[in-house]
Write an enzyme that holds these catalytic residues in place. Sequence first.
Site, PDB file in Angstrom:
ATOM      1  N   GLU A  60       1.315   8.939  -8.487  1.00 44.88           N
ATOM      2  CA  GLU A  60       0.823   9.737  -7.366  1.00 44.88           C
ATOM      3  C   GLU A  60       0.357  11.128  -7.794  1.00 44.88           C
ATOM      4  O   GLU A  60      -0.688  11.608  -7.335  1.00 44.88           O
ATOM      5  CB  GLU A  60       1.904   9.845  -6.287  1.00 44.88           C
ATOM      6  CG  GLU A  60       2.185   8.568  -5.533  1.00 44.88           C
ATOM      7  CD  GLU A  60       3.079   7.587  -6.287  1.00 44.88           C
ATOM      8  OE1 GLU A  60       3.251   6.457  -5.813  1.00 44.88           O
ATOM      9  OE2 GLU A  60       3.615   7.973  -7.370  1.00 44.88           O
ATOM     10  N   HIS A 129      13.114   5.771   1.643  1.00 44.05           N
ATOM     11  CA  HIS A 129      11.860   5.150   2.079  1.00 44.05           C
ATOM     12  C   HIS A 129      11.676   5.236   3.593  1.00 44.05           C
ATOM     13  O   HIS A 129      10.902   4.475   4.162  1.00 44.05           O
ATOM     14  CB  HIS A 129      11.810   3.673   1.655  1.00 44.05           C
ATOM     15  CG  HIS A 129      11.645   3.465   0.193  1.00 44.05           C
ATOM     16  ND1 HIS A 129      12.625   3.799  -0.715  1.00 44.05           N
ATOM     17  CD2 HIS A 129      10.606   2.964  -0.534  1.00 44.05           C
ATOM     18  CE1 HIS A 129      12.201   3.497  -1.934  1.00 44.05           C
ATOM     19  NE2 HIS A 129      10.989   3.001  -1.853  1.00 44.05           N
TER      20      HIS A 129
END
Length: 325
Positions: A60, A129
């Site tokens: 990322e 998450h």
Amino acid sequence: MKTLQYREALREAMSEEMRKDKSVFLLGEEVAEYNGAYKVSQGMLDEFGPKRVIDTPIAELGFAGIAVGASMNGLKPIVEFMTWNFAILAADQIINSAAKMLQMSGGQYHCPIVFRGGNGTAGQLAATHSQSFEAFYAHVPGLKVITPSNPADAKGLLKSAIRDEDPVVFLESEKMYGDKGEVPEGEYLIPIGTANIKRKGQHVTIVSFGKIIKIAEEVAEILAKENIEIEIIDLRTIRPIDYGTIVESIKKTNRCVVVEESWPLASISSEIAYHVQRYAFDHLDAPVLRVTQTDTPFAFSPTLIEEALPSKEKLIHAIKHVLYA
């Protein structure tokens, strides 16, 4: 009007803008060959080719940095993160590069870039998450932050975000990609920074955004049977916030409950509660109440998840509390 899934509305927005402007391109994890982790980019590789729909490594920080550099050189990247939880790794590029570039370059470099992907809770995905990042990024000057609650807003706001000359953080609920809704046909944009009054009422103003709007609408239907008329404001844009719409609503209802799927400390609901007491204090007949996630890391257990999240029952209790009912 036509009926689209949330993911289809996002795809239409990106595809229309890519057809219109050849400087727009999409990059991210699994966006090309796999058609996107949530199938948002399905078919886009076939239409636009591998130079404009680009699969990246699971890195990322790296591909966010590539996108920032591209945006400074005349291109308009759309960066898809598989989840905003993974984008924590790219926060340096988003916060220290994209958000600050215009100011640090003395106005020489804009960063027309959209960072988008799944946000918030999505079932039993546990603490790392299941986080909601609206307040995290809204804290940063130089970023715009958007959280659509339905397919029509998803399309109209994403098109506006792609056309914006500065960086936009676009937060989508993983649980909403399959939601269906009516979307206007043809050219359709929603201005960034404009809230939507989803339902008019006279007794209490509910302020929320994202998928929690659905809970607010269900509660409004339940309480309508008790002759309690709820006004629902969908913020849509978290930075900038449309404070004017909120204040004008409270001048009518005299009560406010703010609902969000995030932690209570330094939250969007904290900011709204401050602004309401600062600019609508004389119109309040009760304290502003908040309904938020519990102040804990998110659990894996279904029973603890239910306890942690805002719910219809918690919202009804808050509404009746401000009504002294």
